[in-house]
Write an enzyme that holds these catalytic residues in place. Structure first.
Site, PDB file in Angstrom:
ATOM      1  N   LEU A  20      81.388  43.586 -26.130  1.00 39.93           N
ATOM      2  CA  LEU A  20      81.589  42.504 -24.997  1.00 39.93           C
ATOM      3  C   LEU A  20      83.025  42.675 -24.638  1.00 39.93           C
ATOM      4  O   LEU A  20      83.863  41.859 -25.422  1.00 39.93           O
ATOM      5  CB  LEU A  20      80.899  41.696 -24.879  1.00 39.93           C
ATOM      6  CG  LEU A  20      79.324  41.543 -25.210  1.00 39.93           C
ATOM      7  CD1 LEU A  20      78.857  39.938 -24.724  1.00 39.93           C
ATOM      8  CD2 LEU A  20      78.739  42.559 -24.107  1.00 39.93           C
ATOM      9  N   ASP A  21      83.730  43.456 -24.062  1.00 38.92           N
ATOM     10  CA  ASP A  21      85.111  43.444 -23.898  1.00 38.92           C
ATOM     11  C   ASP A  21      85.838  42.273 -23.072  1.00 38.92           C
ATOM     12  O   ASP A  21      85.392  41.874 -22.027  1.00 38.92           O
ATOM     13  CB  ASP A  21      85.605  44.697 -23.229  1.00 38.92           C
ATOM     14  CG  ASP A  21      87.035  44.901 -22.901  1.00 38.92           C
ATOM     15  OD1 ASP A  21      87.874  45.178 -23.854  1.00 38.92           O
ATOM     16  OD2 ASP A  21      87.527  44.656 -21.624  1.00 38.92           O
ATOM     17  N   ALA A  22      86.799  41.762 -23.751  1.00 39.62           N
ATOM     18  CA  ALA A  22      87.435  40.561 -22.915  1.00 39.62           C
ATOM     19  C   ALA A  22      86.417  39.534 -22.428  1.00 39.62           C
ATOM     20  O   ALA A  22      87.040  38.994 -21.527  1.00 39.62           O
ATOM     21  CB  ALA A  22      88.296  41.179 -21.942  1.00 39.62           C
ATOM     22  N   VAL A  23      85.504  39.228 -23.272  1.00 40.45           N
ATOM     23  CA  VAL A  23      84.375  38.286 -22.716  1.00 40.45           C
ATOM     24  C   VAL A  23      84.795  36.953 -22.701  1.00 40.45           C
ATOM     25  O   VAL A  23      84.527  35.987 -22.114  1.00 40.45           O
ATOM     26  CB  VAL A  23      83.088  38.565 -23.624  1.00 40.45           C
ATOM     27  CG1 VAL A  23      83.331  38.009 -24.702  1.00 40.45           C
ATOM     28  CG2 VAL A  23      81.861  37.959 -22.785  1.00 40.45           C
TER      29      VAL A  23
END
Length: 582
Positions: A239-242
């Site tokens: 989960l990128d940059a969540v």
């Protein structure tokens, strides 16, 4: 409806009530829950996940790579990647993280134009599926933002169609003074739309426009995207940059309660759809904040150990393990069903925010200056007080470890392998960047051509050229790969290196960094000790309290420890894994 499916819908309903407690929806929380469960195609026969299950073992090692890190004329890069995996990784590495492989407009893939397609310059979904048949596949879910060139944003500008209400906007007069930023660019992008002038929130760049999860249609779209990825073989979601997902004017707009609840919701739906699927949160933030993404073993299955890279590099260039040891002692054991994701190099730079509070400002300054002297670049952010602060160091790991604070020396290779010996033995799942496997150096040409600091560590190899180098056993790249694979093979055969095996920090002074691992069945113990200096150091075996009735040997060198009262001399940057089992 089965009891288990009804229980799932009720759980999702409760999670949605937390997320949208102050948002007016045009449907009930239960109706939205039923819709999301249906979009994820969770049916009566799907088995609910067993709680606190570890979906990993000591045999799991992840290679991190772009889809086009290896290029061969006339061949799709994903096929070239698969060929590399077949010929060189074989059974050594069982997982591959392919960085965003979708059509994109900037940031080497992290500004996604179309989430449902594979970038045709790389290959297609069949190529992704082929890799997933041989290796566990990890994929990015770029969930905080998408490209300003996406159809969604085009519709936002037009004021009609899918996406017209998907983006987060704010008023320039709002109180945005507390917003935490990883960049120095203005937060708001002024955009002329069919509905007049609007200011779009851009956490990262003005080509990366932030999505508005207050709109449940955005959540619904991502559930469909996740289902598609599952269908194509993805089993690990990054989960990128969540951490930046939910925004509220007047707050820091990072790590908000709604963000944590969205992560919990995604885990609920993903693991009910595929019980062995795993979520990893990419939250490049101070260590104490990062740890909160475990929740109560109900959020991320894994969290990135972001403090490890700067602390380990600092240890090896100073010859002092004090701060690395302090940090390791403070890290809580991961509960069953969760673990750490360990890495020391990636497509991004070495983040400095996770070192805040662990290293002093002068020590961070010395680290930065040393990396600059080794050819690295520094990326900056705007702090809450408006000042410019170093955000990350951009440099290949091989170059970062070419010397000490005194300058380059002859121990670069040993220091580089030593760093991985430490990382491979730590509690958690190891992730190794393809350029670390290959000993790739700084790419100054790419840096010059792109003017993006991160490009320095995003080299593209001509695959035939690389094959020639790897065929020459005296070539530095071949030496690195052979030594790395040897260490990996030793690691994957030790039950004491299970990601959830017991770990205790050893106290052996500042020149020797050590920790003890014990297998879950308590049968195997491994004492992992490293000389972090450029001078020989004696390891007093008696201080390890090895059980006298057992036989001990170093798994790396094969040295048998016959006399537990004597010391052994560790050469500069030598690591020993002393085990009571072969």
């Amino acid at each position: 409806m089965s009891d288990s499916l009804n229980a799932l819908i009720q759980k999702v309903t409760q999670q949605l009530a937390v997320i949208y407690h102050d948002v007016a929806l045009d449907m009930t929380h239960q109706a939205l829950a039923e819709r999301l469960v249906n979009e994820m195609r969770i049916g009566e026969t799907d088995t609910p996940p067993a709680p606190y299950s570890n979906h990993w073992s000591e045999q799991d090692v992840i290679m991190i790579t772009y889809g086009d890190s290896l290029i061969k004329a006339g061949e799709k890069p994903l096929n070239t990647l698969r060929d590399f995996a077949d010929n060189y990784l074989q059974d050594h590495v069982n997982c591959i993280h392919i960085l965003p492989f979708f059509p994109y407009s900037s940031d080497d893939g992290f500004s996604v134009i179309d989430y449902s397609s594979v970038n045709e310059s790389l290959g297609d979904w069949q190529d992704i599926q082929a890799i997933a048949q041989d290796k566990k596949l990890m994929s990015d879910l770029v969930i905080n933002h998408c490209s300003s060139r996406s159809l969604w944003f085009e519709n936002f500008v037009k004021g009609e169609g899918q996406g017209h209400d998907y983006f987060f906007t704010a008023n320039p007069h709002d109180d945005l003074s507390q917003v935490v930023r990883p960049r120095t660019s203005p937060l708001l992008r002024r955009t002329e739309t069919a509905n007049g002038e609007q200011y779009v929130w851009c956490t990262f760049s003005h080509d990366q426009v932030d999505l508005d999860f207050r709109n449940p249609e955005v959540l619904s779209q991502f559930i469909k995207i996740i289902r598609q990825y599952l269908d194509n073989g993805v089993r690990i979601f990054r989960l990128d940059a969540v951490a930046f997902l939910w925004k509220v004017a007047g707050t820091k707009s990072i790590n908000l309660p709604q963000t944590h609840e969205v992560v919990r919701l995604l885990r609920t739906l993903i693991e009910h759809a595929k019980s062995d699927a795993v979520i990893i949160t990419e939250t490049n933030i101070p260590n104490t904040q990062n740890l909160t993404y475990f929740g109560n073993a109900n959020e991320a299955h894994c969290i990135y150990n972001f403090s490890l890279p700067p602390l380990l590099i600092n240890t090896l260039i100073t010859g002092n393990c004090l701060y690395l040891k302090r940090w390791l002692m403070s890290m809580p054991p991961a509960q069953d069903g969760t673990t750490y994701f360990n890495f020391i190099a990636s497509h991004d730079g070495v983040g400095l925010r996770p070192a805040e509070g662990l290293l002093s400002d002068p020590e961070i300054g010395e680290l930065i200056n040393t990396m600059k002297s080794f050819g690295g670049a520094i990326s900056w952010r705007t702090s809450e007080s408006g000042e410019q602060k170093a955000y990350e160091m951009n440099i290949s790991l091989f170059d970062a470890l070419q010397g000490t604070t005194n300058g380059p020396d002859k121990w670069g290779m040993q220091r580089f392998i030593c760093a991985h010996a430490i990382m491979l033995a730590l509690e958690g799942i190891p992730g190794i960047y393809i350029h670390s496997l290959l000993g790739t150096r700084n790419d100054y040409e790419k840096l010059k051509n792109t003017h993006h600091n991160r490009a320095i560590n995003r080299h593209r190899w001509d695959y035939p050229t690389l094959e020639e180098k790897l065929a020459d056993q005296d070539n530095p790249h071949a030496k690195v790969l052979n030594q790395m694979l040897t260490l990996i093979d030793i690691r994957t055969n030790q039950k004491a290196f299970h990601p959830n095996a017991t770990q205790f920090t050893l106290h052996l002074g500042l020149s020797l960094f050590g920790f003890w691992r014990q297998s879950l069945d308590r049968r195997q113990s491994v004492f992992c000790v490293t000389n972090v200096t450029d001078q020989p150091v004696e390891l007093p075996i008696s201080e390890l309290n090895l059980v006298i009735t057992e036989s001990w040997l170093d798994l790396i060198s094969g040295l048998e420890i016959s006399d537990l009262t004597k010391a052994i001399e560790l050469q500069p940057y030598q690591t020993v894994w002393l085990s009571n089992q072969k």
